[in-house]
Design a protein around this motif. Structure first.
Motif, PDB file in Angstrom:
ATOM      1  N   PHE A  20      -7.849   4.622 -10.026  1.00 34.75           N
ATOM      2  CA  PHE A  20      -7.241   3.458 -10.857  1.00 34.75           C
ATOM      3  C   PHE A  20      -6.286   2.796  -9.991  1.00 34.75           C
ATOM      4  O   PHE A  20      -5.530   3.245  -9.247  1.00 34.75           O
ATOM      5  CB  PHE A  20      -6.258   4.002 -12.039  1.00 34.75           C
ATOM      6  N   ARG A  21      -6.193   1.340 -10.142  1.00 35.80           N
ATOM      7  CA  ARG A  21      -5.379   0.645  -9.079  1.00 35.80           C
ATOM      8  C   ARG A  21      -5.069  -0.602 -10.297  1.00 35.80           C
ATOM      9  O   ARG A  21      -5.731  -1.396 -10.806  1.00 35.80           O
ATOM     10  CB  ARG A  21      -6.152  -0.054  -7.999  1.00 35.80           C
ATOM     11  N   GLU A  22      -3.504  -0.888 -10.160  1.00 33.95           N
ATOM     12  CA  GLU A  22      -3.094  -1.898 -10.643  1.00 33.95           C
ATOM     13  C   GLU A  22      -3.037  -3.063 -10.024  1.00 33.95           C
ATOM     14  O   GLU A  22      -1.969  -2.963  -9.077  1.00 33.95           O
ATOM     15  CB  GLU A  22      -1.856  -1.841 -11.546  1.00 33.95           C
ATOM     16  N   LEU A  23      -3.850  -4.192 -10.221  1.00 34.51           N
ATOM     17  CA  LEU A  23      -3.527  -5.255  -8.961  1.00 34.51           C
ATOM     18  C   LEU A  23      -2.476  -6.031  -9.234  1.00 34.51           C
ATOM     19  O   LEU A  23      -1.842  -6.755  -8.570  1.00 34.51           O
ATOM     20  CB  LEU A  23      -4.754  -5.910  -9.012  1.00 34.51           C
ATOM     21  N   SER A  24      -2.112  -6.670 -10.547  1.00 35.75           N
ATOM     22  CA  SER A  24      -1.163  -7.211 -11.259  1.00 35.75           C
ATOM     23  C   SER A  24      -0.740  -6.570 -12.736  1.00 35.75           C
ATOM     24  O   SER A  24      -1.698  -5.995 -13.281  1.00 35.75           O
ATOM     25  CB  SER A  24      -1.343  -8.553 -11.023  1.00 35.75           C
TER      26      SER A  24
END
Length: 188
Positions: A24-28
């Motif tokens: 999981f990656r939160e870009l914004s």
């Protein structure tokens, strides 16, 4: 509840659910990526979900344009996006980012059943280094080893340890000699 309150609650939930999850990656605060499948898995793919201002009343933007997906054919991408879009319509009006990521994880094999990795060496080498379209000549140069004379080899062996590594500090400057040559500013 307003769309912004719904989004804030879902953002907090996503952060707590996926805390420590490398996929999981939160870009914004309104854009997220999730890798479906393990690293190195040829059938792994990346989904990017971005919320619109009125999400979850309106559908999020789902994308598979990440470079990670460059070996997946556009037909397979369109098929995955179409199935995810069906899930969006079912869940419209509710927080669905987690649901979509989990749906993709549960159906990964079905989504990727028609996947045949695209191997296009010319396009990949052009993406990586457009100024060298043909990589064959450079590989010939790498094969040829530098020829050292016996004296050069002996000198190199004297400087290195049994692993062929230079000892720690071999290139350190003697501070006292250096300062005596340059002169310190205190002398002025």
């Amino acid at each position: 509840m307003s769309a912004n309150e719904d989004q804030e609650m879902e953002l907090e939930a996503l952060r707590s659910i996926y805390e420590g999850d490398e996929s999981f990656r939160e870009l914004s605060p309104v854009s997220f990526q999730y890798r479906i499948g393990e690293n190195g898995d040829p059938k792994a793919f990346l989904i990017e979900i971005s919320w619109t201002e009125t999400y979850p009343q309106t559908p999020p933007i789902i994308s598979m344009n990440a470079f990670f997906n460059n070996t997946i054919s556009s037909a397979v991408k369109q098929s995955i996006l179409a199935k995810l879009q069906e899930a969006v319509e079912v869940n419209l009006g509710t927080a669905m980012t987690y649901t979509l990521f989990e749906y993709a994880k549960d159906n990964k094999e079905q989504f990727m059943e028609n996947h045949r990795p695209i191997h296009s060496a010319t396009s990949i080498s052009n993406i990586i280094s457009p100024e060298t379209p043909n990589t064959a000549p450079s590989s010939k140069k790498k094969d040829k080893k530098e020829q050292l004379s016996k004296a050069q080899k002996r000198k190199l062996a004297d400087k290195t340890d049994h692993k062929g590594e230079l000892p720690r500090g071999w290139n350190w400057v003697d501070v006292v000699k250096h300062l005596s040559k340059t002169g310190s500013k205190d002398d002025e």
